[in-house]
Design a protein around this motif. Structure first.
Motif, PDB file in Angstrom:
ATOM      1  N   UNK A  45       0.805  -1.233   0.000  1.00 36.47           N
ATOM      2  CA  UNK A  45       0.000   0.000   0.000  1.00 36.47           C
ATOM      3  C   UNK A  45       0.834   1.277   0.000  1.00 36.47           C
ATOM      4  N   UNK A  46       2.128   1.172   0.243  1.00 37.28           N
ATOM      5  CA  UNK A  46       2.979   2.358   0.252  1.00 37.28           C
ATOM      6  C   UNK A  46       2.900   3.117   1.563  1.00 37.28           C
ATOM      7  N   UNK A  47       3.711   4.144   1.655  1.00 34.10           N
ATOM      8  CA  UNK A  47       3.784   4.964   2.867  1.00 34.10           C
ATOM      9  C   UNK A  47       3.383   6.390   2.509  1.00 34.10           C
ATOM     10  N   UNK A  48       2.520   6.953   3.300  1.00 36.39           N
ATOM     11  CA  UNK A  48       2.084   8.346   3.100  1.00 36.39           C
ATOM     12  C   UNK A  48       3.297   9.260   3.150  1.00 36.39           C
ATOM     13  N   UNK A  49       3.361  10.234   2.243  1.00 30.44           N
ATOM     14  CA  UNK A  49       4.502  11.171   2.185  1.00 30.44           C
ATOM     15  C   UNK A  49       4.747  11.854   3.532  1.00 30.44           C
ATOM     16  N   UNK A  50       3.694  12.101   4.292  1.00 32.12           N
ATOM     17  CA  UNK A  50       3.841  12.749   5.599  1.00 32.12           C
ATOM     18  C   UNK A  50       4.559  11.849   6.601  1.00 32.12           C
ATOM     19  N   UNK A  51       4.521  10.535   6.362  1.00 33.39           N
ATOM     20  CA  UNK A  51       5.119   9.594   7.314  1.00 33.39           C
ATOM     21  C   UNK A  51       6.524   9.133   6.922  1.00 33.39           C
ATOM     22  N   UNK A  52       6.939   9.374   5.687  1.00 36.47           N
ATOM     23  CA  UNK A  52       8.232   8.862   5.203  1.00 36.47           C
ATOM     24  C   UNK A  52       9.378   9.197   6.152  1.00 36.47           C
ATOM     25  N   UNK A  53       9.483  10.440   6.596  1.00 35.28           N
ATOM     26  CA  UNK A  53      10.583  10.829   7.476  1.00 35.28           C
ATOM     27  C   UNK A  53      10.439  10.243   8.879  1.00 35.28           C
ATOM     28  N   UNK A  54       9.223   9.911   9.273  1.00 35.59           N
ATOM     29  CA  UNK A  54       8.993   9.400  10.628  1.00 35.59           C
ATOM     30  C   UNK A  54       9.278   7.914  10.766  1.00 35.59           C
ATOM     31  N   UNK A  55       9.206   7.140   9.671  1.00 37.69           N
ATOM     32  CA  UNK A  55       9.305   5.683   9.795  1.00 37.69           C
ATOM     33  C   UNK A  55      10.680   5.200  10.255  1.00 37.69           C
ATOM     34  N   UNK A  56      11.700   6.042  10.191  1.00 39.20           N
ATOM     35  CA  UNK A  56      13.012   5.639  10.713  1.00 39.20           C
ATOM     36  C   UNK A  56      13.250   6.154  12.135  1.00 39.20           C
ATOM     37  N   UNK A  57      12.245   6.758  12.713  1.00 37.30           N
ATOM     38  CA  UNK A  57      12.294   7.181  14.113  1.00 37.30           C
ATOM     39  C   UNK A  57      11.977   5.957  14.975  1.00 37.30           C
ATOM     40  N   UNK A  87      17.886   4.892   2.179  1.00 39.45           N
ATOM     41  CA  UNK A  87      16.879   5.673   1.477  1.00 39.45           C
ATOM     42  C   UNK A  87      15.579   4.878   1.377  1.00 39.45           C
ATOM     43  N   UNK A  88      14.468   5.581   1.535  1.00 44.45           N
ATOM     44  CA  UNK A  88      13.151   4.985   1.336  1.00 44.45           C
ATOM     45  C   UNK A  88      12.440   5.770   0.239  1.00 44.45           C
ATOM     46  N   UNK A  89      11.918   5.041  -0.733  1.00 43.63           N
ATOM     47  CA  UNK A  89      11.076   5.629  -1.773  1.00 43.63           C
ATOM     48  C   UNK A  89       9.729   4.935  -1.677  1.00 43.63           C
ATOM     49  N   UNK A  90       8.655   5.700  -1.703  1.00 44.18           N
ATOM     50  CA  UNK A  90       7.342   5.078  -1.589  1.00 44.18           C
ATOM     51  C   UNK A  90       6.290   5.926  -2.278  1.00 44.18           C
ATOM     52  N   UNK A  91       5.298   5.232  -2.799  1.00 41.43           N
ATOM     53  CA  UNK A  91       4.156   5.900  -3.390  1.00 41.43           C
ATOM     54  C   UNK A  91       2.905   5.144  -2.952  1.00 41.43           C
ATOM     55  N   UNK A  94       1.148   2.004  -4.618  1.00 40.28           N
ATOM     56  CA  UNK A  94       2.076   1.359  -5.566  1.00 40.28           C
ATOM     57  C   UNK A  94       3.174   0.560  -4.871  1.00 40.28           C
ATOM     58  N   UNK A  95       3.561   0.954  -3.674  1.00 37.88           N
ATOM     59  CA  UNK A  95       4.575   0.187  -2.976  1.00 37.88           C
ATOM     60  C   UNK A  95       5.712   1.030  -2.431  1.00 37.88           C
ATOM     61  N   UNK A  96       6.694   0.315  -1.899  1.00 32.92           N
ATOM     62  CA  UNK A  96       7.817   0.947  -1.210  1.00 32.92           C
ATOM     63  C   UNK A  96       9.116   0.261  -1.605  1.00 32.92           C
ATOM     64  N   UNK A  97      10.171   1.058  -1.682  1.00 35.37           N
ATOM     65  CA  UNK A  97      11.512   0.543  -1.934  1.00 35.37           C
ATOM     66  C   UNK A  97      12.423   1.070  -0.836  1.00 35.37           C
TER      67      UNK A  97
END
Length: 182
Positions: A45-57, A87-91, A94-97
């Motif tokens: 399902x991907x990661x919301x852009x607002x959460x991308x920076x938080x997921x490594x906290x 690095x995390x890329x997500x949409x 569509x998914x996450x890398x």
């Protein structure tokens, strides 16, 4: 974590929990560049852009069962500590890398670990998941695809204990062969 394969297992489990039915794991060991790169990509399902920076906290998680999420935080910290990158890329939809790298020769870089066991464990968690595993060592390459295994099994469940053990052994033996082609 004592082995990098445990980071891979943790991130791929996140992929399964995100609804992925396809996970790609690519490992590149390039001794000439002194670089170990790990890439895990899913179609969840991907990661919301607002959460991308938080997921490594380490004190952030979307799980309801615990109040911390150490997997990505530990992977990031270990990569950066060993002169690498994370690095995390997500949409969404569509998914996450997740891509992380290490200086191969860094004294503190953990060993890769048991990738056969890691892939076997992922399959045993969800037999419907498709896993593409590619491992490169300098100029040699090994590929594993659960879709090919399922075709050969011709109706036998991929989660059968004998099949899982064969998968684990096949992957580990293939990696050993890669390393011996230097």
């Amino acid at each position: 974590m004592k082995e990098l394969s445990l980071h891979i297992l943790d991130i791929a489990r996140n992929s399964i929990e995100a609804g992925s039915d396809m996970i790609s794991i690519i490992i590149v060991e390039d001794l000439e560049l002194d670089l170990l790169t790990i890439e895990i990509e899913d179609n969840g399902k991907g990661i919301d852009k607002k959460l991308i920076d938080k997921v490594t906290d380490p004190f952030f998680t979307t799980r309801k069962t615990r109040s911390v999420g150490l997997g990505l935080a530990l992977a990031k910290e270990s990569a950066i500590h060993c002169d690498g990158n994370f690095k995390i890329e997500s949409e969404q939809g569509k998914g996450t890398k997740v891509i992380f790298s290490y200086r191969y020769s860094h004294i503190d870089r953990a060993p890769l670990g048991d990738m056969g066991q890691t892939i076997m464990t992922l399959i045993s968690l969800d037999g419907d998941i498709e896993i593409l595993y590619s491992h490169m060592y300098n100029n040699a390459q090994f590929n594993f695809d659960t879709r090919n295994v399922k075709k050969v099994l011709n109706g036998v469940n991929i989660n059968e204990p004998r099949v899982l053990i064969w998968i684990k052994d096949y992957i580990n033996e293939s990696i050993l062969m890669l390393h011996s082609q230097v």
